[in-house]
Design a protein around this motif. Structure first.
Motif, PDB file in Angstrom:
ATOM      1  N   GLN A   7       0.857  -1.134  -0.193  1.00  0.00           N
ATOM      2  CA  GLN A   7      -0.154  -0.147   0.008  1.00  0.00           C
ATOM      3  C   GLN A   7       1.024   1.374  -0.249  1.00  0.00           C
ATOM      4  O   GLN A   7       0.421   2.375  -0.118  1.00  0.00           O
ATOM      5  CB  GLN A   7      -1.005  -0.181   1.360  1.00  0.00           C
ATOM      6  N   GLN A   8       2.160   1.105   0.379  1.00  0.00           N
ATOM      7  CA  GLN A   8       2.847   2.467   0.167  1.00  0.00           C
ATOM      8  C   GLN A   8       3.298   2.717  -1.389  1.00  0.00           C
ATOM      9  O   GLN A   8       3.594   3.755  -1.675  1.00  0.00           O
ATOM     10  CB  GLN A   8       4.114   2.064   0.806  1.00  0.00           C
ATOM     11  N   ALA A   9       3.055   1.694  -1.903  1.00  0.00           N
ATOM     12  CA  ALA A   9       3.156   1.959  -3.782  1.00  0.00           C
ATOM     13  C   ALA A   9       1.873   2.663  -4.087  1.00  0.00           C
ATOM     14  O   ALA A   9       0.802   2.347  -3.839  1.00  0.00           O
ATOM     15  CB  ALA A   9       3.211   0.622  -4.428  1.00  0.00           C
ATOM     16  N   GLY A  10       1.958   3.553  -4.914  1.00  0.00           N
ATOM     17  CA  GLY A  10       0.616   4.369  -5.653  1.00  0.00           C
ATOM     18  C   GLY A  10       0.088   3.392  -6.629  1.00  0.00           C
ATOM     19  O   GLY A  10      -1.232   3.636  -6.707  1.00  0.00           O
ATOM     20  N   GLY A  11       0.803   2.571  -7.342  1.00  0.00           N
ATOM     21  CA  GLY A  11       0.366   1.932  -8.469  1.00  0.00           C
ATOM     22  C   GLY A  11       0.559   0.494  -8.653  1.00  0.00           C
ATOM     23  O   GLY A  11       1.611   0.112  -8.224  1.00  0.00           O
ATOM     24  N   VAL A  12      -0.223  -0.296  -8.774  1.00  0.00           N
ATOM     25  CA  VAL A  12      -0.034  -1.900  -9.040  1.00  0.00           C
ATOM     26  C   VAL A  12      -0.553  -2.201 -10.727  1.00  0.00           C
ATOM     27  O   VAL A  12      -1.641  -1.920 -10.891  1.00  0.00           O
ATOM     28  CB  VAL A  12      -0.863  -2.549  -8.045  1.00  0.00           C
ATOM     29  N   VAL A  13       0.404  -2.827 -11.334  1.00  0.00           N
ATOM     30  CA  VAL A  13      -0.035  -3.174 -12.603  1.00  0.00           C
ATOM     31  C   VAL A  13      -0.015  -4.654 -12.781  1.00  0.00           C
ATOM     32  O   VAL A  13       0.858  -5.071 -11.963  1.00  0.00           O
ATOM     33  CB  VAL A  13       0.958  -2.446 -13.894  1.00  0.00           C
ATOM     34  N   SER A  14      -1.006  -5.379 -13.289  1.00  0.00           N
ATOM     35  CA  SER A  14      -1.042  -6.611 -13.186  1.00  0.00           C
ATOM     36  C   SER A  14      -1.424  -7.101 -14.650  1.00  0.00           C
ATOM     37  O   SER A  14      -2.082  -6.472 -15.450  1.00  0.00           O
ATOM     38  CB  SER A  14      -2.075  -7.096 -12.348  1.00  0.00           C
ATOM     39  N   PHE A  15      -0.767  -8.378 -15.062  1.00  0.00           N
ATOM     40  CA  PHE A  15      -1.174  -8.992 -16.233  1.00  0.00           C
ATOM     41  C   PHE A  15      -1.707 -10.372 -15.544  1.00  0.00           C
ATOM     42  O   PHE A  15      -1.010 -11.262 -14.942  1.00  0.00           O
ATOM     43  CB  PHE A  15       0.017  -9.266 -17.024  1.00  0.00           C
ATOM     44  N   LEU A  16      -2.995 -10.963 -16.097  1.00  0.00           N
ATOM     45  CA  LEU A  16      -3.648 -12.083 -15.965  1.00  0.00           C
ATOM     46  C   LEU A  16      -3.596 -12.553 -17.587  1.00  0.00           C
ATOM     47  O   LEU A  16      -4.373 -12.174 -18.336  1.00  0.00           O
ATOM     48  CB  LEU A  16      -4.904 -11.745 -15.471  1.00  0.00           C
ATOM     49  N   GLY A  17      -3.063 -13.889 -17.654  1.00  0.00           N
ATOM     50  CA  GLY A  17      -3.242 -14.835 -18.738  1.00  0.00           C
ATOM     51  C   GLY A  17      -4.111 -15.862 -18.299  1.00  0.00           C
ATOM     52  O   GLY A  17      -3.942 -16.524 -17.511  1.00  0.00           O
ATOM     53  N   GLN A  18      -5.209 -16.032 -19.178  1.00  0.00           N
ATOM     54  CA  GLN A  18      -6.062 -17.109 -18.788  1.00  0.00           C
ATOM     55  C   GLN A  18      -6.495 -18.006 -19.924  1.00  0.00           C
ATOM     56  O   GLN A  18      -6.050 -17.534 -21.155  1.00  0.00           O
ATOM     57  CB  GLN A  18      -7.417 -16.547 -18.244  1.00  0.00           C
ATOM     58  N   VAL A  19      -6.658 -19.164 -19.836  1.00  0.00           N
ATOM     59  CA  VAL A  19      -6.808 -20.137 -20.984  1.00  0.00           C
ATOM     60  C   VAL A  19      -8.221 -19.597 -21.744  1.00  0.00           C
ATOM     61  O   VAL A  19      -9.473 -19.286 -21.107  1.00  0.00           O
ATOM     62  CB  VAL A  19      -7.414 -21.674 -20.528  1.00  0.00           C
ATOM     63  N   ARG A  20      -8.084 -19.268 -23.106  1.00  0.00           N
ATOM     64  CA  ARG A  20      -9.184 -18.401 -23.890  1.00  0.00           C
ATOM     65  C   ARG A  20     -10.571 -19.429 -23.875  1.00  0.00           C
ATOM     66  O   ARG A  20     -10.113 -20.545 -24.221  1.00  0.00           O
ATOM     67  CB  ARG A  20      -8.593 -18.248 -25.366  1.00  0.00           C
ATOM     68  N   ALA A  21     -11.446 -18.811 -23.464  1.00  0.00           N
ATOM     69  CA  ALA A  21     -12.746 -19.609 -23.606  1.00  0.00           C
ATOM     70  C   ALA A  21     -13.520 -19.083 -24.857  1.00  0.00           C
ATOM     71  O   ALA A  21     -14.509 -18.598 -24.971  1.00  0.00           O
ATOM     72  CB  ALA A  21     -13.636 -19.373 -22.427  1.00  0.00           C
ATOM     73  N   ASP A  22     -12.757 -19.643 -25.965  1.00  0.00           N
ATOM     74  CA  ASP A  22     -13.393 -19.098 -27.457  1.00  0.00           C
ATOM     75  C   ASP A  22     -13.960 -19.944 -27.853  1.00  0.00           C
ATOM     76  O   ASP A  22     -14.312 -19.961 -29.137  1.00  0.00           O
ATOM     77  CB  ASP A  22     -12.168 -18.327 -28.148  1.00  0.00           C
ATOM     78  N   GLY A  23     -14.099 -21.159 -27.427  1.00  0.00           N
ATOM     79  CA  GLY A  23     -14.877 -22.405 -27.983  1.00  0.00           C
ATOM     80  C   GLY A  23     -13.982 -23.173 -28.482  1.00  0.00           C
ATOM     81  O   GLY A  23     -14.295 -24.259 -29.042  1.00  0.00           O
ATOM     82  N   ALA A  24     -12.692 -22.683 -29.021  1.00  0.00           N
ATOM     83  CA  ALA A  24     -11.912 -23.637 -29.968  1.00  0.00           C
ATOM     84  C   ALA A  24     -11.101 -24.400 -28.965  1.00  0.00           C
ATOM     85  O   ALA A  24     -10.778 -25.568 -29.378  1.00  0.00           O
ATOM     86  CB  ALA A  24     -10.745 -22.592 -30.690  1.00  0.00           C
ATOM     87  N   VAL A  25     -10.574 -24.067 -27.928  1.00  0.00           N
ATOM     88  CA  VAL A  25      -9.776 -24.802 -27.056  1.00  0.00           C
ATOM     89  C   VAL A  25     -10.354 -25.474 -26.073  1.00  0.00           C
ATOM     90  O   VAL A  25     -10.963 -24.844 -25.240  1.00  0.00           O
ATOM     91  CB  VAL A  25      -8.457 -24.105 -26.502  1.00  0.00           C
ATOM     92  N   GLU A  26     -10.203 -26.868 -25.884  1.00  0.00           N
ATOM     93  CA  GLU A  26     -10.987 -27.440 -24.957  1.00  0.00           C
ATOM     94  C   GLU A  26     -10.069 -27.644 -23.576  1.00  0.00           C
ATOM     95  O   GLU A  26     -10.695 -27.872 -22.354  1.00  0.00           O
ATOM     96  CB  GLU A  26     -11.467 -29.056 -25.656  1.00  0.00           C
ATOM     97  N   ALA A  27      -8.931 -27.879 -23.662  1.00  0.00           N
ATOM     98  CA  ALA A  27      -8.077 -27.731 -22.681  1.00  0.00           C
ATOM     99  C   ALA A  27      -6.564 -27.542 -23.041  1.00  0.00           C
ATOM    100  O   ALA A  27      -6.262 -27.251 -24.147  1.00  0.00           O
ATOM    101  CB  ALA A  27      -7.989 -29.504 -22.192  1.00  0.00           C
ATOM    102  N   LEU A  28      -6.132 -27.191 -22.059  1.00  0.00           N
ATOM    103  CA  LEU A  28      -4.516 -26.529 -22.284  1.00  0.00           C
ATOM    104  C   LEU A  28      -3.609 -27.450 -21.033  1.00  0.00           C
ATOM    105  O   LEU A  28      -4.073 -27.782 -20.012  1.00  0.00           O
ATOM    106  CB  LEU A  28      -4.453 -25.197 -22.081  1.00  0.00           C
ATOM    107  N   GLU A  29      -2.354 -27.863 -21.379  1.00  0.00           N
ATOM    108  CA  GLU A  29      -1.676 -28.260 -20.488  1.00  0.00           C
ATOM    109  C   GLU A  29      -0.128 -27.842 -20.554  1.00  0.00           C
ATOM    110  O   GLU A  29       0.424 -27.364 -21.788  1.00  0.00           O
ATOM    111  CB  GLU A  29      -1.529 -29.895 -20.690  1.00  0.00           C
ATOM    112  N   LEU A  30       0.137 -27.449 -19.555  1.00  0.00           N
ATOM    113  CA  LEU A  30       1.910 -26.894 -19.458  1.00  0.00           C
ATOM    114  C   LEU A  30       2.615 -27.624 -18.553  1.00  0.00           C
ATOM    115  O   LEU A  30       2.243 -28.250 -17.666  1.00  0.00           O
ATOM    116  CB  LEU A  30       1.800 -25.368 -18.827  1.00  0.00           C
TER     117      LEU A  30
END
Lengths: 148, 77, 148, 77
Positions: free
Chosen positions: A26-49
């Motif tokens: 909270q001493q920082a004025g700003g927090v930038v985040s990136f969230l990557g999520q498995v695309r729910a676009d109907g094409a990909v059924e599952a993903l494995e890393l």
């Protein structure tokens, strides 16, 4: 201050993680985040890393240290999944807390470019019932090259 | 015996994520594999790690219980 | 798709908002967010943002439309507080969801630069028991000028 | 009567966020204010909005019930 770097072998709660991170810095004025999520676009059924234990987490930790050395941050969070995921599941969460907004943006951006092109992960996607390994894209290397 | 590890798509090609092989010089180990697998492993974009440490040198001799991992180009995030 | 733009006159839950936003845009692979919070660095005791109703929200909505016109996004969220805040309270939350990571980063970055330098808000801080109006910084104008 | 609104630090200077004034040409309205306040309102960085719409022109005539807001440089986020 050390980065909070974790290789997650099970689902993580990105909102709770970010809430905790923002509260811890909270001493920082700003927090930038990136969230990557498995695309729910109907094409990909599952993903494995897949990861390689002796290299993957140490590599992420080295990236965290490099980001902290490059920008004056109050906090840095790097979470990356390994294992099987479904559409909508979080894959990666990067967050940078800084006094100055530009530092937080640059740090998160840099961390993502390097996670994408340098981290020891191999990804495959299931579509139409068939698993297919995802090849790295020229774009990913180009993104990383921006940082010199 | 030594162990070869195949990451990513190399495991599909090898028909498994790992394989026991006789210890010895790497070129002899590779020569004993299926030719298409050996060729894929020799791709210059495939990195190798010996017992968890990246190695640049391919003129290796695998000792007993050594683990050599073959790491194709990554695709994370 | 319209941007979700809100002028908040009471505290908002940034983690819940981001969670909802990410869930609503699961077809996007990436979500970039910026959270600005009142710095809890011991110096500032309170912060107050004033707005001018006829201009402030319409201006934020115009910014949202401009961002959507400039980058191919799946979603855009712009929340900005008005009123009295305490250290640690969220001031602003911007989130951009996109298929391509670079678009999401650029859109959030652009939105923040323009919120900072162009939006109709006036800020004062209380420190040592005294309220002081915050003057815009040259840096804020320079940040905006990067976008041409 | 017309109404002047003072945003941000201008309200401190004016001793309040708004003030009722006699309708009429803006230059006459300003001339009737305290000189330091009038001077601050004339600062070129101060924008004005008439009845909620930004106006670039300062040669205004305030009608009955008009609201003129004085907007100093912003500092948001």
């Amino acid at each position: 201050m050390a980065a909070d770097v974790r290789l997650c072998t099970a689902a993580f709660d990105h909102a709770a993680e970010l809430e905790r991170f923002a509260r811890a810095h909270q001493q920082a004025g700003g927090v930038v985040s990136f969230l990557g999520q498995v695309r729910a676009d109907g094409a990909v059924e599952a993903l494995e890393l897949q990861h390689y234990a002796p290299l993957t987490l140490p590599g992420m930790e080295a990236l965290g240290a490099a980001v902290l050395a490059r920008w004056p941050l109050d906090g840095l969070l790097i979470l990356h999944r390994s294992g099987a995921m479904l559409p909508g599941d979080p894959i990666v969460l990067v967050a940078a807390a800084a006094r100055h907004r530009r530092d937080a943006f640059a740090a998160a951006d840099y961390a993502m470019d390097h996670l994408k092109s340098e981290s020891w992960f191999w990804k495959r996607e299931k579509a139409g019932g068939t698993w297919r390994w995802v090849e790295p894209r020229a774009e990913d290397y180009a993104d990383k090259a921006r940082w010199g | 015996m030594a162990r070869l590890l195949f990451l990513g798509k190399l495991a599909d090609l090898a028909g498994g994520a790992e394989r026991e092989v006789a210890a010895g010089p790497l070129d002899q180990v590779l020569a004993a594999l299926e030719p298409d697998l050996a060729l894929a492993l020799l791709d210059e974009r495939v990195r190798t790690a010996l017992n968890g440490e990246l190695v640049g040198e391919r003129a290796l001799v695998l000792g007993e219980d050594d683990e050599l991992a073959f790491l194709p180009p990554v695709s994370g995030g």
